[in-house]
Scaffold this active site. Structure first.
Site, PDB file in Angstrom:
ATOM      1  N   SER A 237       0.865  -1.178   0.000  1.00 29.63           N
ATOM      2  CA  SER A 237       0.000   0.000   0.000  1.00 29.63           C
ATOM      3  C   SER A 237       0.898   1.223   0.000  1.00 29.63           C
ATOM      4  O   SER A 237       2.109   1.127   0.164  1.00 29.63           O
ATOM      5  CB  SER A 237      -0.873   0.018   1.244  1.00 29.63           C
ATOM      6  OG  SER A 237      -0.062   0.266   2.372  1.00 29.63           O
ATOM      7  N   LYS A 238       0.282   2.355  -0.186  1.00 33.38           N
ATOM      8  CA  LYS A 238       1.021   3.614  -0.220  1.00 33.38           C
ATOM      9  C   LYS A 238       1.890   3.729   1.046  1.00 33.38           C
ATOM     10  O   LYS A 238       3.056   4.093   1.003  1.00 33.38           O
ATOM     11  CB  LYS A 238       0.001   4.755  -0.283  1.00 33.38           C
ATOM     12  CG  LYS A 238       0.571   6.089  -0.648  1.00 33.38           C
ATOM     13  CD  LYS A 238       0.475   6.373  -2.146  1.00 33.38           C
ATOM     14  CE  LYS A 238       1.307   7.582  -2.483  1.00 33.38           C
ATOM     15  NZ  LYS A 238       2.480   7.450  -3.202  1.00 33.38           N
ATOM     16  N   ARG A 239       1.286   3.339   2.153  1.00 30.71           N
ATOM     17  CA  ARG A 239       1.961   3.488   3.442  1.00 30.71           C
ATOM     18  C   ARG A 239       3.158   2.535   3.576  1.00 30.71           C
ATOM     19  O   ARG A 239       4.160   2.863   4.189  1.00 30.71           O
ATOM     20  CB  ARG A 239       0.943   3.203   4.550  1.00 30.71           C
ATOM     21  CG  ARG A 239       1.281   3.768   5.903  1.00 30.71           C
ATOM     22  CD  ARG A 239       0.108   3.526   6.838  1.00 30.71           C
ATOM     23  NE  ARG A 239      -0.414   2.149   6.722  1.00 30.71           N
ATOM     24  CZ  ARG A 239       0.130   1.089   7.261  1.00 30.71           C
ATOM     25  NH1 ARG A 239       1.211   1.192   7.975  1.00 30.71           N
ATOM     26  NH2 ARG A 239      -0.405  -0.127   7.097  1.00 30.71           N
ATOM     27  N   THR A 240       3.024   1.354   2.961  1.00 30.34           N
ATOM     28  CA  THR A 240       4.085   0.361   3.152  1.00 30.34           C
ATOM     29  C   THR A 240       5.103   0.354   2.015  1.00 30.34           C
ATOM     30  O   THR A 240       5.819  -0.606   1.825  1.00 30.34           O
ATOM     31  CB  THR A 240       3.501  -1.056   3.309  1.00 30.34           C
ATOM     32  OG1 THR A 240       2.642  -1.301   2.196  1.00 30.34           O
ATOM     33  CG2 THR A 240       2.744  -1.223   4.598  1.00 30.34           C
ATOM     34  N   GLU A 247       9.484   9.132  -6.348  1.00 31.11           N
ATOM     35  CA  GLU A 247       9.884   9.237  -4.937  1.00 31.11           C
ATOM     36  C   GLU A 247      11.198   8.505  -4.703  1.00 31.11           C
ATOM     37  O   GLU A 247      12.011   8.923  -3.895  1.00 31.11           O
ATOM     38  CB  GLU A 247       8.807   8.649  -4.012  1.00 31.11           C
ATOM     39  CG  GLU A 247       7.721   9.642  -3.681  1.00 31.11           C
ATOM     40  CD  GLU A 247       6.601   8.993  -2.901  1.00 31.11           C
ATOM     41  OE1 GLU A 247       6.857   8.505  -1.787  1.00 31.11           O
ATOM     42  OE2 GLU A 247       5.471   8.955  -3.430  1.00 31.11           O
TER      43      GLU A 247
END
Ligand code: GLU
Length: 464
Positions: A237-240, A247
């Site tokens: 996910s974006k968070r992981t 980026e």
């Protein structure tokens, strides 16, 4: 047969590593077989597609060096062709207008769910009289008998019973064609021979194959790549860490390191870990693709990055390094500083180009503050006196090179009966603001006589 592959992103977000891996594999496969790699932007979902995402995807592809041979093509520029093929399917009886109301469809879905059946369209409008003037969607008349058999390059043989597939909507009520349909028309028109994509699309494949067959066309061969997982084996996910490719650039990762990393995230060639682009192309033949999800491993990416930082030609690092400096407010291009020499002395001590740039800013800009703790630890009357002596000697140094600078430092140490660190650390603080820098003789050399004099002067005056 000329191999033709494509990367077909929907521009609803940035190019993330999953997309980049799909693009890379499609690219490598085409190049391996001397074929063509095509870029197609699937932007028919106008509500979710943005120009910014298109730019970000193109920028990511360019940074990775995954140049397409044809394209980018935009699906929104191809609507007339989709309308033409829709008409062809209507005319040949492979598609029909469906007038079912939302209420009817909803009621049907509720009943099916209540009866523990899979929600599916019941074919109510299949044989109803067609009237184009009434509001309608267009559905594909999926075969009701037989199986769709797919020989997937990654997953092997997959069999779907047609009885499991309902009649797919291929054009919405506003006439806009839908994803599964436009993909088929384009893959057909673009003569795509191999579709490599994420396995989130695997359930679309039998529908797409049926559409190909209805058009009298041969479906391409498919290869569905397993999802990329986080370090704990969960969906990324974006968070992981489902970060955008750019980026990674911001973090100071080199494109060749990311490409090498992505190549190994779902593909292997013996136990080889390091691949140049030429080797990837040579070995990537569509075999040895992993069926199971690949977990990301940030340490490995950093390891690869360090490898490429240390082994690439200096000139191949300059543009990324300058880009990092630019983000820190430094324009290195016309600075007169020997950037490639700075890279040469810094690259062993840094894991990323971001780190390297942060640690090199002092070469390009004035040092306006000095680390308080470093000053407290290393600067006293003796240190200042020695810096004064050194300043004198450096002014008179006729051959400005690291070796001569080193000799001067050593001589001063001997004269003062002190350790090198007792001169080198104060000098570092005066010149760079803190105690971290490449070897001091190199640092002094690279800064140049004028800058060294100026900084020493300012520092000594500031300490009075
Ligand atoms: N546009 C689709 C996506 O971005 C990919 C379609 C395909 O590869 O067939 O998920």
């Amino acid at each position: 047969m000329i191999v033709r592959t494509r990367f077909a992103p929907s521009p609803t977000g940035y190019l993330h590593i999953g997309g980049a891996r799909t693009a890379l594999y499609s690219y490598l496969f085409a190049k391996h077989y001397g074929g063509k790699f095509i870029l197609r932007i699937e932007d028919t979902d106008r509500e979710r597609s943005t120009d910014e995402a298109i730019r970000a995807i193109l920028e990511g592809m360019e940074w990775l060096g995954l140049e397409c041979d044809e394209g980018p093509f935009y699906q929104t520029h191809n609507i007339a062709r989709y309308q033409e093929v829709l008409q062809q399917l209507l005319d040949s009886g492979h598609a029909y207008r469906c007038y079912c109301s939302k209420e009817r469809l909803e009621k049907m879905r509720e009943e099916q769910t209540a009866n523990k059946q899979k929600p599916r369209y019941d074919g109510y409008c299949r044989d109803r009289e067609q009237d184009a003037s009434k509001p309608h969607v267009i559905r594909f008349k999926n075969p009701q008998l037989g199986d769709v058999v797919i020989e997937d390059m990654v997953l092997g043989k997959i069999v779907y019973a047609n009885s499991e597939l309902d009649d797919l909507i291929i054009a919405r009520s506003d006439g806009m064609p839908t994803y599964n349909f436009t993909v088929v028309v384009d893959d057909w028109d673009m003569k795509i021979t191999h579709v490599i994509r994420g396995n989130d699309h695997v359930n679309n494949t039998p529908r797409q194959v049926n559409l190909f067959l209805a058009l009298g066309a041969t479906p391409p061969q498919y290869g569905h790549l397993p999802m990329i997982l986080d370090e704990h084996g969960k969906k990324l996910s974006k968070r992981t860490g489902a970060a955008s490719v750019m980026e990674y650039r911001e973090q100071g990762i080199l494109p060749q390191a990311l490409l090498n990393y992505l190549a190994r995230l779902g593909w292997s060639h013996g136990d080889q870990e390091l691949f140049s682009m030429a080797e990837m192309i040579e070995f990537f033949n569509g075999q040895s693709l992993s069926k199971s999800g690949a977990a990301i491993n940030p340490q490995k990416l950093l390891w690869l990055n360090q490898h490429y930082m240390q082994h690439s030609a200096l000139e191949d690092l300059v543009s990324e390094f300058n880009w990092q400096l630019f983000r820190l407010g430094v324009n290195a291009e016309n600075s007169g500083v020997e950037t490639s020499t700075i890279i040469a002395v810094q690259r062993e001590r840094c894991k990323t180009l971001q780190e390297m740039a942060e640690k090199s800013v002092f070469f390009y800009t004035d040092v306006n503050s000095h680390d308080v703790k470093a000053v407290a630890n290393h600067i006293d009357a003796d240190a200042l006196r020695r810096l004064g002596l050194l300043q004198e000697r450096l002014i008179h140094l006729s051959h400005w090179n690291a070796e001569h600078i080193h000799t001067q430092l050593q001589k001063l140490c001997e004269q003062e009966g002190c350790k090198m660190g007792q001169i080198a650390q104060p000098l570092r603080i005066a010149l760079t603001g803190n105690t971290l820098s490449p070897p001091i003789d190199q640092t002094v050399y690279l800064l140049g006589k004028e800058v060294v004099q100026k900084r020493l002067q300012q520092f000594l005056e500031g300490q009075k």
